[in-house]
Design an enzyme around this catalytic site. Structure first.
Site, mmCIF file in Angstrom:
data_model
loop_
_atom_site.group_PDB
_atom_site.id
_atom_site.type_symbol
_atom_site.label_atom_id
_atom_site.label_comp_id
_atom_site.label_asym_id
_atom_site.label_seq_id
_atom_site.Cartn_x
_atom_site.Cartn_y
_atom_site.Cartn_z
ATOM 1 C CB THR A 288 -6.818 -2.244 -3.680
ATOM 2 O OG1 THR A 288 -6.332 -1.294 -2.730
ATOM 3 C CG2 THR A 288 -7.462 -3.405 -2.958
ATOM 4 C CG LEU B 217 -6.426 -0.026 6.290
ATOM 5 C CD1 LEU B 217 -5.419 0.119 7.413
ATOM 6 C CD2 LEU B 217 -7.834 0.274 6.786
ATOM 7 C CG ASN C 32 -2.145 0.812 1.105
ATOM 8 O OD1 ASN C 32 -2.289 1.589 0.162
ATOM 9 N ND2 ASN C 32 -3.053 0.673 2.057
ATOM 10 C CG PHE C 33 0.283 3.890 2.405
ATOM 11 C CD1 PHE C 33 -0.747 4.822 2.371
ATOM 12 C CD2 PHE C 33 0.236 2.869 3.351
ATOM 13 C CE1 PHE C 33 -1.794 4.749 3.283
ATOM 14 C CE2 PHE C 33 -0.815 2.790 4.269
ATOM 15 C CZ PHE C 33 -1.832 3.738 4.234
ATOM 16 C CG LEU C 34 3.395 2.898 -5.766
ATOM 17 C CD1 LEU C 34 4.916 2.926 -5.578
ATOM 18 C CD2 LEU C 34 3.014 1.894 -6.850
HETATM 19 S S1 MYA Z 1 -2.212 1.941 -5.092
HETATM 20 C C1 MYA Z 1 -1.947 3.667 -4.899
HETATM 21 C C2 MYA Z 1 -1.016 4.149 -5.936
HETATM 22 N N1 MYA Z 1 -0.652 5.541 -5.695
HETATM 23 C C3 MYA Z 1 -1.198 6.582 -6.302
HETATM 24 O O1 MYA Z 1 -2.068 6.456 -7.143
HETATM 25 C C4 MYA Z 1 -0.678 7.931 -5.841
HETATM 26 C C5 MYA Z 1 -0.530 8.923 -6.957
HETATM 27 N N2 MYA Z 1 0.283 8.359 -8.037
HETATM 28 C C6 MYA Z 1 1.610 8.119 -7.944
HETATM 29 O O2 MYA Z 1 2.268 8.372 -6.944
HETATM 30 C C7 MYA Z 1 2.259 7.527 -9.178
HETATM 31 O O3 MYA Z 1 1.448 7.766 -10.302
HETATM 32 C C8 MYA Z 1 2.520 6.002 -9.035
HETATM 33 C C9 MYA Z 1 3.072 5.443 -10.353
HETATM 34 C C10 MYA Z 1 3.560 5.755 -7.944
HETATM 35 C C11 MYA Z 1 1.245 5.242 -8.710
HETATM 36 N N3 MYA Z 1 0.059 -0.088 -8.793
HETATM 37 O O4 MYA Z 1 7.042 5.193 -12.329
HETATM 38 P P1 MYA Z 1 6.121 5.061 -13.477
HETATM 39 C C12 MYA Z 1 2.668 0.909 -13.105
HETATM 40 C C13 MYA Z 1 0.919 -0.864 -9.485
HETATM 41 O O5 MYA Z 1 6.607 5.628 -14.772
HETATM 42 P P2 MYA Z 1 4.313 6.884 -12.137
HETATM 43 C C14 MYA Z 1 -1.076 1.222 -4.047
HETATM 44 O O6 MYA Z 1 -0.456 1.853 -3.266
HETATM 45 C C15 MYA Z 1 2.198 1.218 -14.502
HETATM 46 O O7 MYA Z 1 1.196 0.290 -14.899
HETATM 47 N N4 MYA Z 1 1.545 -0.472 -10.608
HETATM 48 O O8 MYA Z 1 4.668 5.660 -13.158
HETATM 49 C C16 MYA Z 1 -0.861 -0.279 -4.211
HETATM 50 C C17 MYA Z 1 3.498 1.052 -15.265
HETATM 51 O O9 MYA Z 1 3.823 -0.321 -15.443
HETATM 52 P P3 MYA Z 1 3.491 -1.047 -16.858
HETATM 53 C C18 MYA Z 1 1.289 0.773 -11.042
HETATM 54 O O10 MYA Z 1 2.979 7.371 -12.527
HETATM 55 C C19 MYA Z 1 0.443 -0.481 -4.930
HETATM 56 C C20 MYA Z 1 4.521 1.629 -14.287
HETATM 57 O O11 MYA Z 1 3.916 1.545 -12.977
HETATM 58 C C21 MYA Z 1 0.407 1.630 -10.368
HETATM 59 O O12 MYA Z 1 5.422 7.855 -12.081
HETATM 60 C C22 MYA Z 1 0.682 -1.895 -5.328
HETATM 61 C C23 MYA Z 1 4.808 3.080 -14.591
HETATM 62 O O13 MYA Z 1 5.767 3.508 -13.677
HETATM 63 C C24 MYA Z 1 -0.215 1.151 -9.217
HETATM 64 N N5 MYA Z 1 -1.081 1.901 -8.517
HETATM 65 O O14 MYA Z 1 4.210 6.162 -10.719
HETATM 66 C C25 MYA Z 1 1.973 -2.055 -6.047
HETATM 67 N N6 MYA Z 1 0.363 2.802 -11.030
HETATM 68 O O15 MYA Z 1 4.292 -0.353 -17.903
HETATM 69 C C26 MYA Z 1 2.193 -3.474 -6.559
HETATM 70 C C27 MYA Z 1 1.182 2.671 -12.089
HETATM 71 O O16 MYA Z 1 3.852 -2.491 -16.695
HETATM 72 C C28 MYA Z 1 2.608 -4.393 -5.454
HETATM 73 N N7 MYA Z 1 1.734 1.451 -12.105
HETATM 74 O O17 MYA Z 1 2.012 -0.864 -17.060
HETATM 75 C C29 MYA Z 1 2.928 -5.763 -6.006
HETATM 76 C C30 MYA Z 1 3.330 -6.739 -4.903
HETATM 77 C C31 MYA Z 1 4.778 -6.510 -4.472
HETATM 78 C C32 MYA Z 1 5.179 -7.412 -3.299
HETATM 79 C C33 MYA Z 1 5.363 -8.870 -3.667
HETATM 80 C C34 MYA Z 1 5.833 -9.771 -2.511
HETATM 81 C C35 MYA Z 1 5.922 -11.141 -2.851
#
Ligand code: MYA
Length: 434
Positions: A218, A434, A182-184
């Site tokens: 999510t 959350l 969360n909180f990405l």
């Molecule tokens: S969801 C809440 C996400 N946060 C926000 O929406 C806050 C406002 N936005 C931002 O801060 C940025 O726009 C973020 C993207 C950081 C979201 N989940 O760096 P980029 C992919 C997963 O150029 P930016 C939450 O917190 C996108 O499809 N991936 O983009 C849950 C593309 O990949 P691809 C996402 O806009 C997080 C790539 O990133 C998301 O500068 C769960 C682009 O990167 C998203 N919400 O930064 C994370 N948004 O080309 C996954 C964009 O392939 C966890 N992208 O489509 C996975 C499990 C990990 C643990 C595993 C353990 C085993």
């Protein structure tokens, strides 16, 4: 995350409540709509350059029924997990955020307050409080190493964040140790530079180091591939303010005074034995909740420590109520909501929208509609402007009757490195993140 949605245009709740939906299946994620997504993703090659490389359900596999439920990749030996962090662009450095520290908490709070999730029209932005963050990130057994920040080396400013917390999540009959991610968040000035994939790979690496290989998360965006897609519903508590700030609109043929009357709630709750949850209730609530969550395809496997952490009331963070039978003293029903305000970005008159989010509810004796109406009364008394709920678990059974209106955004649920047999209906989901 919780997606930031506001009331959908022209779709206010029906004053009468109780009106059956025109299409009973309107909230189901149909195979057709997913097939359309597959087509879209195939026609735009390399649509998900990062996600295509990850062990997640891929759109092209959606129709393949031969794939079995369970981990997509087997764990690798711990000795083979990369020991050093992933490379960042040279100006930035990794930090582990100590959420026990007031200063650190404040830095994270400031990053999120200015850069976290907004609604589609950029009118509202989540404003998780410091107390909320401390609670959300330090459940039983949490790992400090999963609270990850990125700083600019020169200014020392925090510019990105991602977190994981440990959770046992049951998927059908299997209990799986997972991370809830969360909180990405990436600072607005650093967007679209592919920093997010590095953040995700780094949290994955640190989760693997604890011998955990699955995750739940999510997002408001569609990624490969949701296990279910939910919708937010909103129940106005302070309709005048909601309309003033553009969260909702005055319905057709409605005046402000009729609208205020429509959403008016009684001052007193209706259920005999309805009271705030207390520490000594933890065992009874745990039993009630475990028994209830059994029926859902995906749900947390809460023990008493989890219930104590997640559900004991915490001022300004989480509220929980239960029904104790005045005769038998048995705890028969439970409801809860968490506090997540949003900053209002363009209003002269108001800076914060106070929102309550439905969390876990269990009804065995009190009808769910009555129980949630009592929760609405408590939320109104606590001065919330709106009460939000997803269409998960049995929530659909009270949404229309209690005058919730549909939101304008969707919330997609995902599992990392775990395939589920088929896409779930929101009502098959027993998990609230959350
Ligand atoms: S969801 C809440 C996400 N946060 C926000 O929406 C806050 C406002 N936005 C931002 O801060 C940025 O726009 C973020 C993207 C950081 C979201 N989940 O760096 P980029 C992919 C997963 O150029 P930016 C939450 O917190 C996108 O499809 N991936 O983009 C849950 C593309 O990949 P691809 C996402 O806009 C997080 C790539 O990133 C998301 O500068 C769960 C682009 O990167 C998203 N919400 O930064 C994370 N948004 O080309 C996954 C964009 O392939 C966890 N992208 O489509 C996975 C499990 C990990 C643990 C595993 C353990 C085993």
């Amino acid at each position: 995350m919780t997606n930031n949605t506001k009331e959908e245009e022209n779709q206010g709740p029906t004053p009468q409540g109780n009106i059956p939906p025109e299409n009973e299946n309107e909230n189901e994620v149909s195979i057709d709509s997913l097939a359309r997504k597959v087509q879209e993703s195939l026609s735009l090659a390399n649509r998900h350059k990062f996600w295509e490389t990850q062990p997640v359900g891929q759109f092209k596999d959606l129709a393949d029924t031969s794939l079995s439920e369970g981990p997509i990749e087997a764990p690798t030996p711990l000795s083979e997990v990369k020991q050093e962090p992933y490379n960042l662009p040279a100006q930035y450095e990794w930090i582990t955020c100590d959420m026990d520290s007031e200063e650190m908490c404040l830095e994270v709070y400031n990053l999120l307050t200015h850069n976290y999730v907004e609604d589609d029209e950029n009118m509202f932005r989540f404003n998780y409080s410091k107390e909320f963050l401390g609670w959300a990130l330090r459940p039983p057994g949490y790992y400090r190493s999963w609270h990850i920040g990125v700083r600019a080396k020169s200014s020392k400013k925090l510019v990105a964040f991602i977190t994981g917390i440990p959770a046992r999540i049951r998927v059908h009959d299997s209990i799986v140790n997972m991370a809830e991610v969360n909180f990405l968040c990436v600072h607005k000035k650093l967007r679209s530079k592919r920093l997010a994939p590095v953040m995700i790979k780094e949290v994955t690496r640190r989760v693997h180091l604890e011998n955990i290989w699955q995750a739940a998360y999510t997002a408001g965006v569609i990624l490969p591939t949701p296990i279910t897609t939910c919708q937010y519903w909103h129940r106005s508590l302070n309709p005048k303010k909601l309309i003033d700030v553009g969260f909702s609109r005055l319905g057709a043929r409605m005046t402000m005074s009729r609208t205020i009357k429509l959403y008016k709630l009684p001052d007193q709750t209706a259920t005999r034995g309805f009271r705030k949850m207390e520490p000594h209730d933890v065992p009874a609530v745990t039993r009630l909740l475990r028994n209830y969550l059994r029926q859902f395809a995906v749900a947390p496997d809460f023990d008493e420590n989890d219930v104590e952490h997640w559900l004991l009331p915490k001022e300004g963070v989480v509220d929980s109520y239960l029904v104790e039978s005045p005769e038998t003293h048995e705890v028969t029903d439970f409801c809860s909501f968490y506090t997540l305000p949003s900053s209002i970005l363009g209003s002269q008159n108001h800076s914060t929208l106070k929102a309550a989010y439905s969390y876990y509810n269990v009804s065995t004796k009190t009808p769910l509609v009555q129980l949630i109406n009592d929760a609405l009364i408590m939320a109104k008394r606590k001065d919330f402007d709106v009460f939000n709920a997803l269409d998960v678990m049995h929530n659909e059974s009270f949404l229309k009757e209690l005058k919730f209106g549909p939101g304008d955004g969707k919330l997609h649920y995902y599992l990392y490195n775990y395939r589920v047999r088929h896409v779930l209906r929101p009502s098959e989901l027993g998990l609230v993140l959350l």
